[in-house]
Design an enzyme around this catalytic site. Structure first.
Site, PDB file in Angstrom:
ATOM      1  N   GLU A 112       0.854  -1.195   0.000  1.00  0.00           N
ATOM      2  CA  GLU A 112       0.000   0.000   0.000  1.00  0.00           C
ATOM      3  C   GLU A 112       0.884   1.237   0.000  1.00  0.00           C
ATOM      4  OE1 GLU A 112      -2.521  -0.219   3.431  1.00  0.00           O
ATOM      5  OE2 GLU A 112      -3.363  -2.168   2.845  1.00  0.00           O
ATOM      6  N   ARG A 128      33.986  -7.605 -31.192  1.00  0.00           N
ATOM      7  CA  ARG A 128      34.228  -6.174 -31.388  1.00  0.00           C
ATOM      8  C   ARG A 128      35.728  -5.861 -31.325  1.00  0.00           C
ATOM      9  NH1 ARG A 128      32.809  -1.213 -33.184  1.00  0.00           N
ATOM     10  NH2 ARG A 128      33.276   0.468 -31.696  1.00  0.00           N
ATOM     11  N   GLU A 155       9.446  -8.206  -3.369  1.00  0.00           N
ATOM     12  CA  GLU A 155       9.548  -9.365  -2.456  1.00  0.00           C
ATOM     13  C   GLU A 155      10.656  -9.170  -1.421  1.00  0.00           C
ATOM     14  OE1 GLU A 155       8.540 -13.116  -3.854  1.00  0.00           O
ATOM     15  OE2 GLU A 155       7.489 -12.365  -5.611  1.00  0.00           O
TER      16      GLU A 155
HETATM   17  C1  FAD Z   1       7.962  -4.408 -10.482  1.00  0.00           C
HETATM   18  C2  FAD Z   1       7.300  -4.484  -9.147  1.00  0.00           C
HETATM   19  C3  FAD Z   1       6.333  -5.448  -8.909  1.00  0.00           C
HETATM   20  C4  FAD Z   1       5.702  -5.520  -7.661  1.00  0.00           C
HETATM   21  N1  FAD Z   1       4.708  -6.456  -7.467  1.00  0.00           N
HETATM   22  C5  FAD Z   1       4.034  -6.462  -6.279  1.00  0.00           C
HETATM   23  C6  FAD Z   1       2.932  -7.379  -6.079  1.00  0.00           C
HETATM   24  O1  FAD Z   1       2.582  -8.185  -6.957  1.00  0.00           O
HETATM   25  N2  FAD Z   1       2.250  -7.317  -4.900  1.00  0.00           N
HETATM   26  C7  FAD Z   1       2.597  -6.446  -3.904  1.00  0.00           C
HETATM   27  O2  FAD Z   1       1.937  -6.456  -2.861  1.00  0.00           O
HETATM   28  N3  FAD Z   1       3.644  -5.585  -4.051  1.00  0.00           N
HETATM   29  C8  FAD Z   1       4.355  -5.562  -5.210  1.00  0.00           C
HETATM   30  N4  FAD Z   1       5.404  -4.678  -5.392  1.00  0.00           N
HETATM   31  C9  FAD Z   1       5.746  -3.752  -4.322  1.00  0.00           C
HETATM   32  C10 FAD Z   1       7.070  -4.111  -3.647  1.00  0.00           C
HETATM   33  O3  FAD Z   1       6.940  -5.293  -2.916  1.00  0.00           O
HETATM   34  C11 FAD Z   1       7.504  -2.915  -2.789  1.00  0.00           C
HETATM   35  O4  FAD Z   1       7.810  -1.864  -3.690  1.00  0.00           O
HETATM   36  C12 FAD Z   1       8.694  -3.231  -1.909  1.00  0.00           C
HETATM   37  O5  FAD Z   1       8.354  -4.143  -0.902  1.00  0.00           O
HETATM   38  C13 FAD Z   1       9.292  -1.986  -1.265  1.00  0.00           C
HETATM   39  O6  FAD Z   1       8.304  -1.211  -0.665  1.00  0.00           O
HETATM   40  P1  FAD Z   1       8.226   0.355  -0.992  1.00  0.00           P
HETATM   41  O7  FAD Z   1       8.251   0.521  -2.462  1.00  0.00           O
HETATM   42  O8  FAD Z   1       7.077   0.930  -0.275  1.00  0.00           O
HETATM   43  O9  FAD Z   1       9.566   0.964  -0.436  1.00  0.00           O
HETATM   44  P2  FAD Z   1       9.871   1.414   1.099  1.00  0.00           P
HETATM   45  O10 FAD Z   1       9.499   0.315   2.032  1.00  0.00           O
HETATM   46  O11 FAD Z   1       9.325   2.761   1.330  1.00  0.00           O
HETATM   47  O12 FAD Z   1      11.456   1.489   1.073  1.00  0.00           O
HETATM   48  C14 FAD Z   1      12.159   2.572   0.463  1.00  0.00           C
HETATM   49  C15 FAD Z   1      13.655   2.342   0.751  1.00  0.00           C
HETATM   50  O13 FAD Z   1      13.868   2.332   2.167  1.00  0.00           O
HETATM   51  C16 FAD Z   1      14.494   1.115   2.513  1.00  0.00           C
HETATM   52  N5  FAD Z   1      14.002   0.658   3.819  1.00  0.00           N
HETATM   53  C17 FAD Z   1      12.714   0.566   4.254  1.00  0.00           C
HETATM   54  N6  FAD Z   1      12.682   0.071   5.496  1.00  0.00           N
HETATM   55  C18 FAD Z   1      13.959  -0.201   5.851  1.00  0.00           C
HETATM   56  C19 FAD Z   1      14.603  -0.771   6.990  1.00  0.00           C
HETATM   57  N7  FAD Z   1      13.891  -1.189   8.051  1.00  0.00           N
HETATM   58  N8  FAD Z   1      15.940  -0.899   6.983  1.00  0.00           N
HETATM   59  C20 FAD Z   1      16.663  -0.496   5.926  1.00  0.00           C
HETATM   60  N9  FAD Z   1      16.129   0.042   4.799  1.00  0.00           N
HETATM   61  C21 FAD Z   1      14.800   0.167   4.774  1.00  0.00           C
HETATM   62  C22 FAD Z   1      14.142   0.112   1.442  1.00  0.00           C
HETATM   63  O14 FAD Z   1      15.110  -0.909   1.350  1.00  0.00           O
HETATM   64  C23 FAD Z   1      14.150   1.000   0.213  1.00  0.00           C
HETATM   65  O15 FAD Z   1      15.458   1.124  -0.252  1.00  0.00           O
HETATM   66  C24 FAD Z   1       6.058  -4.617  -6.630  1.00  0.00           C
HETATM   67  C25 FAD Z   1       7.051  -3.651  -6.870  1.00  0.00           C
HETATM   68  C26 FAD Z   1       7.664  -3.578  -8.094  1.00  0.00           C
HETATM   69  C27 FAD Z   1       8.718  -2.523  -8.326  1.00  0.00           C
END
Ligand code: FAD
Length: 398
Positions: A140, A282, A377
């Site tokens: 979310e 190349r 994941e």
């Molecule tokens: C191509 C793609 C397909 C996807 N498919 C699905 C799906 O089918 N179903 C679904 O539910 N989701 C899906 N997602 C979502 C995905 O699982 C999330 O984007 C991911 O878990 C990261 O969450 P966020 O984007 O909110 O990043 P955030 O959690 O906001 O993280 C942002 C940054 O902060 C870092 N961070 C956060 N917390 C910590 C911590 N405690 N310690 C250190 N670093 C931290 C993270 O590593 C990251 O670098 C998909 C995403 C992509 C890009």
């Protein structure tokens, strides 16, 4: 030109690492990927659309239900076979491998383990046959890495629950027939209120929207937002019991993550194969690029890391097959395989020079796709936390 995924033995990654039976299995999946997926892999990336026909093709080849038990129509693959198959598919088409990680790993396998007889009878056979597509709706706006913070509400009501909330980044979300949705039925209990629901995507009040913007990679995948506005789901749709959704979600991710790690090995292999073709052909400064020491250094790194990566992924799969896998095993495999593949893709683009920057060559797509594997994941940083936790816990227990 040789490409990873070409039928027959792979010239880059010695297939001798596999025993005869597994090699035959790998070659069968490799031939499928070459014949059925390779012709479309570039086009779906450029057109930006999910190729629905791949679902029937994967089902007919026994890949869609690969790891599902035979009594549910699957092929009862071991985890090692799954790793081999998803490496082969990942080497050719990251979109198809990503589709499989979600449809089969996060939905079918999760349903097989946590669903009840009625849920399995209704959905599992259809998912395995490709008559229905599944998606996994967890993320979310304010709950990404911090899954427990999810805000989608499941309000208990007569005969079931009413779901309200918004899910983002849902792979297959726009094309799925069924969504495994995570919502909180009792926010006062925190993550112990989280509950998993199987939701028919035609349910009244469920709206699907395209994700805003254009993805960096995985452009041939379907990514959607699912908006729930007071969607009624019957009690029979609860998977694994009310309040057990957090554990169901983690277990689902556990299945899918092995696919991601194996897919990264495939991307890595493809990057190395394309680079070897290029640097040995190349000519600059009167010799082929592979004669320059700095180029050799990168080729050596790409090669050694590929072997290390595959060894870690197969180690994890083997331990899963033996029933002794730990969270640390999986986190190490996903962390290392995806990061090593990203380094390999970076080298591949650099070693192709300007050509690597163009869609006329395969490596820019690999670089864009691999970025996704580092994020979904469980990001690389989250995997690092899991590895560190696993290893320090083993020390403090002594
Ligand atoms: C191509 C793609 C397909 C996807 N498919 C699905 C799906 O089918 N179903 C679904 O539910 N989701 C899906 N997602 C979502 C995905 O699982 C999330 O984007 C991911 O878990 C990261 O969450 P966020 O984007 O909110 O990043 P955030 O959690 O906001 O993280 C942002 C940054 O902060 C870092 N961070 C956060 N917390 C910590 C911590 N405690 N310690 C250190 N670093 C931290 C993270 O590593 C990251 O670098 C998909 C995403 C992509 C890009």
């Amino acid at each position: 030109m040789t490409v990873a995924g070409e039928p027959g033995r792979d010239p880059v990654l010695p297939d001798a690492d596999l025993d005869e039976a597994r090699l035959r299995f790998a070659l069968r999946i490799r031939a499928f990927a070459h014949d059925m997926l390779a012709p479309h892999a570039r086009r779906i990336d450029e057109d930006g659309g999910f190729r629905r026909e791949c679902v029937g093709e994967l089902a007919a080849a026994g890949i869609l239900g690969g790891p599902i038990a035979a009594r549910h129509g699957g092929a009862a693959w071991t985890a090692t076979e799954l790793a081999i198959a998803h490496e082969e598919i990942g080497a050719v088409c990251g979109n198809t491998r990503g589709f499989l990680a979600v449809h089969t790993g996060l939905v079918s396998q999760c349903l097989e383990r946590h669903g009840d007889d009625a849920q399995r009878a209704h959905w599992l056979g259809r998912l395995v046959r490709g008559d229905a597509i599944g998606c996994f709706a967890l993320t979310e706006d304010d709950a990404g890495s911090d899954v427990a913070a999810l805000q989608t509400r499941a309000l208990p009501t007569d005969g079931g629950h009413r779901l309200t909330g918004r899910k983002i980044w849902i792979t297959n979300g726009g094309v799925a027939d069924v969504a495994l949705v995570f919502a909180n039925a009792d926010p006062a209990r925190g993550k112990d209120g989280i509950t998993a629901f199987l939701v028919d995507t035609t349910a009244h009040g469920l709206r699907r929207e395209r994700m805003p913007g254009r993805e960096l990679g995985h452009r041939g995948s379907d990514h959607a937002q699912l908006v729930f506005e007071d969607v009624f789901v019957p009690s029979a749709a609860v998977v694994g019991g009310v309040g057990n959704g957090f554990a169901v979600a983690l277990d689902g991710l556990h299945a899918g993550r092995l696919s991601v790690a194996a897919g990264a090995v495939g991307i890595h292999r493809a990057a190395l194969a394309a680079t070897l073709d290029f640097v040995t052909a190349r000519v600059q400064f009167g010799r082929t690029l592979d004669r320059f020491q700095m180029v050799q250094e990168r080729i050596a790194d790409m090669t050694v890391e590929l072997f290390a990566s595959r060894a870690l992924v197969h180690r994890c799969a083997r331990r899963r097959d033996l029933g002794v896998e730990t969270d640390g095993d999986l986190a190490m495999a996903k962390l290392y395989a995806t990061e090593a593949a990203a380094r390999a893709c970076d080298h591949a683009v650099m070693l192709h020079g300007g050509r690597g920057y163009s869609t006329a060559y395969p490596v820019e797509r690999l670089l864009r796709d691999v970025m996704g594997l580092r994020i979904y994941e469980g990001t690389t940083l989250i995997q690092k936390g899991l590895v560190a936790r696993a290893i320090t816990a083993s020390r403090t227990r002594r």
